[in-house]
Design a protein around this motif. Structure first.
Motif, PDB file in Angstrom:
ATOM      1  N   MET A  33      -4.742 -14.151   5.870  1.00  0.00           N
ATOM      2  CA  MET A  33      -3.878 -14.075   4.787  1.00  0.00           C
ATOM      3  C   MET A  33      -2.470 -14.306   5.118  1.00  0.00           C
ATOM      4  O   MET A  33      -2.015 -14.438   6.144  1.00  0.00           O
ATOM      5  N   LEU A  34      -1.847 -14.544   4.006  1.00  0.00           N
ATOM      6  CA  LEU A  34      -0.268 -14.747   4.248  1.00  0.00           C
ATOM      7  C   LEU A  34       0.408 -13.478   3.457  1.00  0.00           C
ATOM      8  O   LEU A  34       0.189 -13.428   2.122  1.00  0.00           O
ATOM      9  N   ALA A  35       1.177 -12.863   4.012  1.00  0.00           N
ATOM     10  CA  ALA A  35       1.871 -11.608   3.267  1.00  0.00           C
ATOM     11  C   ALA A  35       3.587 -11.688   3.556  1.00  0.00           C
ATOM     12  O   ALA A  35       3.729 -12.572   4.346  1.00  0.00           O
ATOM     13  N   GLY A  69      -9.641   1.213   3.675  1.00  0.00           N
ATOM     14  CA  GLY A  69     -10.321   1.471   4.933  1.00  0.00           C
ATOM     15  C   GLY A  69     -10.028  -0.058   5.931  1.00  0.00           C
ATOM     16  O   GLY A  69     -10.210   0.118   7.121  1.00  0.00           O
ATOM     17  N   ASN A  70      -9.652  -1.040   5.293  1.00  0.00           N
ATOM     18  CA  ASN A  70      -9.605  -2.275   6.212  1.00  0.00           C
ATOM     19  C   ASN A  70      -8.504  -2.536   6.627  1.00  0.00           C
ATOM     20  O   ASN A  70      -7.613  -3.530   6.222  1.00  0.00           O
ATOM     21  N   PRO A  95     -13.032  -6.614   5.925  1.00  0.00           N
ATOM     22  CA  PRO A  95     -12.383  -7.975   5.290  1.00  0.00           C
ATOM     23  C   PRO A  95     -10.785  -7.857   4.942  1.00  0.00           C
ATOM     24  O   PRO A  95     -10.619  -6.633   4.411  1.00  0.00           O
ATOM     25  N   ALA A  96     -10.266  -8.859   5.152  1.00  0.00           N
ATOM     26  CA  ALA A  96      -8.779  -8.943   4.573  1.00  0.00           C
ATOM     27  C   ALA A  96      -8.809  -9.049   3.062  1.00  0.00           C
ATOM     28  O   ALA A  96      -7.865  -8.504   2.765  1.00  0.00           O
ATOM     29  N   GLY A 100     -13.334  -9.338  -1.052  1.00  0.00           N
ATOM     30  CA  GLY A 100     -14.784  -9.047  -0.113  1.00  0.00           C
ATOM     31  C   GLY A 100     -14.805 -10.069   0.815  1.00  0.00           C
ATOM     32  O   GLY A 100     -15.652  -9.742   1.866  1.00  0.00           O
ATOM     33  N   GLU A 101     -14.262 -11.326   0.829  1.00  0.00           N
ATOM     34  CA  GLU A 101     -14.412 -12.206   1.656  1.00  0.00           C
ATOM     35  C   GLU A 101     -13.310 -11.756   3.049  1.00  0.00           C
ATOM     36  O   GLU A 101     -12.511 -11.211   3.020  1.00  0.00           O
ATOM     37  N   GLU A 102     -13.847 -12.220   4.188  1.00  0.00           N
ATOM     38  CA  GLU A 102     -13.147 -12.031   5.316  1.00  0.00           C
ATOM     39  C   GLU A 102     -11.784 -12.282   5.008  1.00  0.00           C
ATOM     40  O   GLU A 102     -10.720 -11.640   5.509  1.00  0.00           O
ATOM     41  N   SER A 103     -11.418 -13.815   4.844  1.00  0.00           N
ATOM     42  CA  SER A 103      -9.952 -14.390   4.621  1.00  0.00           C
ATOM     43  C   SER A 103      -9.812 -14.554   3.304  1.00  0.00           C
ATOM     44  O   SER A 103     -10.456 -15.143   2.439  1.00  0.00           O
TER      45      SER A 103
END
Lengths: 116, 116
Positions: A33-35, A69-70, A95-96, A100-103
């Motif tokens: 991700m980009l945050a 929780g992730n 998942p990030a 629900g996807e990992e990325s």
């Protein structure tokens, strides 16, 4: 965790809004991700050893995974050559992406080279 | 190269300045840099199959490697779940960073976890 060195915060060139983009990468190598971070969120990240971002839409700090929780355990934070972007290596608890996807980048591919 | 689909440009949520952050990642998995694109630079990137960014300081398009020779051939472009960040997989012709390092994030490490 290593104690916070306050100088770390002064090394970052935050933008006019007090923010810096933070790229989050998994130990698998996948960019998750980009945050965005402000100084407070970076300081909290260093304090608790998990990613804390600044939500531009909600205008508040956001401890990633506090609800889902992730969480993301921080392994390394690197600053780029002009000091205005962060690369954060993390170990994920799940998942990030809220989908629900990992990325967050698993959702839409705009282009794939035909000659890979 | 796949012909440009104009819809690609309309899928991206450019910010108030008409820009979107673009994370550039090598086939090695290393994140090389974070740069910015406007619609023109994204369109040129799709046209030539090499990264073209928008320089915020110079206020002009910037074909990465045009001077240094260190171009980046685009393999894949992914859009994140809220359509406001790009992840670009590239094959590098040389170091991404003007310092000579492979990655712009090789320059400064802010933090390493003590319990890795």
């Amino acid at each position: 965790m290593t104690p916070i060195d306050k100088d770390v915060l002064s090394m970052v060139n935050f933008d006019a809004n007090g923010l810096v983009p933070a790229i989050v990468q998994s130990t698998s190598g996948r960019v998750l991700m980009l945050a965005w971070m402000n100084a407070d969120s970076l300081e909290q990240t260093l304090n608790i050893g998990e990613t804390v971002f600044y939500s531009r839409s909600r205008r508040e700090l956001w401890h990633k995974g506090a609800t889902s929780g992730n969480t993301q355990r921080v392994l390394k934070i690197e600053l780029d050559c002009d000091s205005d972007a962060l690369l954060i290596q993390v170990e994920e608890a799940g998942p990030a992406c809220h989908t629900g996807e990992e990325s967050c980048f698993d959702v839409e591919t705009l282009f794939i080279s035909g000659d890979q």
